[in-house]
Structures are given as structure tokens and as C-alpha cells.
Write a protein that holds these residues in place. Sequence first.
Motif, PDB file in Angstrom:
ATOM      1  N   ASN A 230       0.826  -1.209   0.000  1.00  0.00           N
ATOM      2  CA  ASN A 230       0.000   0.000   0.000  1.00  0.00           C
ATOM      3  C   ASN A 230       0.862   1.262   0.000  1.00  0.00           C
ATOM      4  O   ASN A 230       2.098   1.215   0.047  1.00  0.00           O
ATOM      5  N   LEU A 231       0.177   2.382  -0.037  1.00  0.00           N
ATOM      6  CA  LEU A 231       0.812   3.693  -0.122  1.00  0.00           C
ATOM      7  C   LEU A 231       1.696   3.971   1.096  1.00  0.00           C
ATOM      8  O   LEU A 231       2.793   4.523   0.971  1.00  0.00           O
ATOM      9  N   THR A 330      -5.243  13.385   0.354  1.00  0.00           N
ATOM     10  CA  THR A 330      -4.673  12.053   0.607  1.00  0.00           C
ATOM     11  C   THR A 330      -3.166  12.139   0.797  1.00  0.00           C
ATOM     12  O   THR A 330      -2.603  11.533   1.715  1.00  0.00           O
ATOM     13  N   LEU A 334      -1.041  11.361   4.212  1.00  0.00           N
ATOM     14  CA  LEU A 334       0.047  10.381   4.182  1.00  0.00           C
ATOM     15  C   LEU A 334       1.326  10.997   4.718  1.00  0.00           C
ATOM     16  O   LEU A 334       2.051  10.368   5.498  1.00  0.00           O
ATOM     17  N   PHE A 375      -1.131   3.374  -7.298  1.00  0.00           N
ATOM     18  CA  PHE A 375      -1.947   3.192  -6.102  1.00  0.00           C
ATOM     19  C   PHE A 375      -3.347   3.761  -6.324  1.00  0.00           C
ATOM     20  O   PHE A 375      -3.531   4.774  -7.001  1.00  0.00           O
ATOM     21  N   PRO A 377      -6.196   5.877  -4.931  1.00  0.00           N
ATOM     22  CA  PRO A 377      -6.264   6.927  -3.905  1.00  0.00           C
ATOM     23  C   PRO A 377      -7.271   6.633  -2.793  1.00  0.00           C
ATOM     24  O   PRO A 377      -7.098   7.087  -1.661  1.00  0.00           O
ATOM     25  N   GLN A 380      -5.870   3.082  -1.152  1.00  0.00           N
ATOM     26  CA  GLN A 380      -4.427   3.233  -0.968  1.00  0.00           C
ATOM     27  C   GLN A 380      -3.663   1.930  -1.232  1.00  0.00           C
ATOM     28  O   GLN A 380      -2.476   1.830  -0.924  1.00  0.00           O
TER      29      GLN A 380
END
Length: 418
Positions: A230-231, A330, A334, A375, A377, A380
Motif C-alpha cells: 500500500n501507499l 490524501t 500520508l 496506487f 487513492p 491506498q
Amino acid sequence: MSQIKLDHIVKKYGDGFPAVNDVSIDIADGEFMILVGPSGCGKSTLLRMIVGLEDITSGDLSIDGKRVNDLAPRQRNLAMVFQNYALYPHLTVYENIAFPLRLEKGKHSEAEIDAAVRKASAMLELNDHLERKPGNLSGGQRQRVAMGRAIVRQADAFLFDEPLSNLDAKLRGQMRTEIARMQRRMGITTVYVTHDQTEAMTLGDRVAVLKKGVLQQCASPRELYEQPVNLFVAGFIGSPPMNFIPARVEGQSLRLPFVDVPIPGDLAAKVAGKEIVIVGIRPEYFKDASFGNLGPGMVDFKAVVDQTEWLGDTQYGYIPFEADGSVLATLEELDRELDGESLRTQVTVSIDPNSRIPEGDEAHLAFDPKLMHVFDPQTQLCLTRDEAVAAAIAEQSERFRKRALERARERDARESAS
């Protein structure tokens, strides 16, 4: 040595907040496991539950198949090395190392204690300091004394709680090497907590990445780097960190702020129906196109480099861009989760140190789209993660780990025989 199993471990405090939330990890015999994540992610709490300094709200903790939730720390036979060394200032280095053995009154003779202390001190290159007090030692020497005290206990596993955070950068690098060498030589199961992803990548057989008490991914450093789930994992692992760039899905292309990239066939179905995705490109994936020799399929573009940093063996360039408003929130969230400062949106490129790109000038750069991570958004999740490749990396890493342990045991057997 021992196996440690965490099965749906939860830790809640009085206000009901889960500092550790449903974490399950199997730590193999002789494995070096890293618990990593930003401040407040629950990694130290998890370590303290393993050693018995924190109660477990729910879930099971097993050592060699035996449930130990209700056992006191001294009954678990685990040795812990703390961030602040926890040495006794009035005792010599020798007596600090010997202290755990002297606590077991009558169990060890003076000759056995002396042999154990001198073996540990030789391993850690402390023989010349045995009669000194901790106050007269450097930070690195004090940490080695703390490690020596753990070694003589002949514990089933070592637990390290950010042991290098009080050292300067040069000493941290040296101590990383010492800890890795010691762990391989002894072949002892080790759990190591750090917020420094460089330590995680260089030390661990596997790395467990935590975010707000939740396990995000547990894998070898290489798998985390090349196949993040994931992100958050992608952003946490890597230095400098991965660039996250909004891209609009337009037909068969991804429109980045500075170039259009064709969508590979296997990705097209995953991004179908989405207006925008987040593209992740690591800084070293960019090349100075003015040098030529670009491989097939690479895309090139020109962009103004706002600032450069030349470090001798590498060079960084920074290219600002305007983030698409639909994903800006987002990216900002993050950045906060990764303990960032949210200063500006920019792309970091790591280019050949021989490149001559003046600040404020336009650079001709290129990258291979096959190396991109893409990815979603909303979820994620990484849309380009290849489970087959990830499984192959995991299998190879485990094979390398077992072979390293075998070599260490063979070396010890030779030394014992001589």
C-alpha cells in the motif's frame, strides 16, 4: 533459540484506544525481525508485551509453542537491550556484564561467570575496558556493554528497543554492523524496534511495518521495497522516499504533471473507471536523458530543476509540481502519517553525480514505466503489486537467511574445535 508467535495481539489502555490492534506475526527460530513505523505506531508497546512489561489485552503470545501471556518477564528467558543502556554507574564493565549471572545466586561458579563475561567481552571488543566505569565510556561502548549483559544470560531471544537512537550517525552505522554480526554468529532469535527505516532495511531478515497499531506488511526488506502492499509502506520504506505523483487516467495513458505514460496491458483493467491514481516512482529510477543510452520503452520529459544537491557519489534534483486537488488531501494525510512536514509537492530525482544541471535550468530526464508503482487513492492499495514476484522474493530471502545461519554455526563449530 526460540520461535515467537503473536496471534491476534491487542493492547488497549484505560480509554479503550487500541495501541496495538490485532497483530499476528510468526517469528522463526534464529530470525532477525524488525518492528518499524513512525512515532506512536505501537512498535515499542508490542515489544514490551513480548518481554512481559505490558499486559496483553487479548490474543495469544507463544514462545516455542508455550503460551506465555501470564508469565512474568523473568520466566520468559528473554534478554532486553534498552535505548538508555540501563547500566549501573557504580559497577565496572566486567560487573555490569556479570550482573545477570550473579542475580541467579549459587547457579554459576566464579569460573563460569568469568568465562561467560570474557567470551562476551571478546565478541564485542570490550576486553580493554573491563575495569572501567560506564561514565568513562563512549555511547557506542556503553551499548556494547548492554549487549554483553544480554549475551551472558543465554536467553532464548534478544529484544532491542531503539538501541542506537542515542548515537551519532557514524556510530549508528558501526553498531548496526556489530549487531548484525553478533546476531548471525549467535544465531539467536532477535526482535528489534526502530523508527529508522535504514536500520530496518540493513538489519532485518523480515520487517513488520506498523501504522497506528495495525500491521501493514511483514516481509523481507527487498519485498517491502519492490512490492509494497500500500501507499503507506511504499512511502515509509526508502531513503529518499518514493515520489507520489497524481496521474489522470486518459484512455490508454496516465497523464502525470510533466509527461504522459502508456498504461501497461495488465494495469489497464485495474485502473478502468478511475479518473485519477497515484503513481509512485523512486528517485533512483530517473535517469539523465542527456547521457543517452536509454533503454526501450523508457519515457523522457523536460522539467525545470528548482534545486540540486551534489553529495559526491550521487546527486539529487528537486522538481516542484502542482498536485491535483482531488488527491492533495490524501497526500497531505500520508505525509503526516509518515512524520513529514508537508512543505511542498515536489519530485526528487537521484541522478548521476556527473550530471551538470544548474539550478533553475531545464533538465532532460527519463524513466522506465515498468518500474512505476500505481496506487488507488481511495483504498491506498498498490495496483501494480505482483504476488508471484513477491512470493519468489520471500522464498529467496528465507533461503538466504537459513544459509547464513548455517554458515555461522559451521564457523562456531570450527572455532570450538580449535
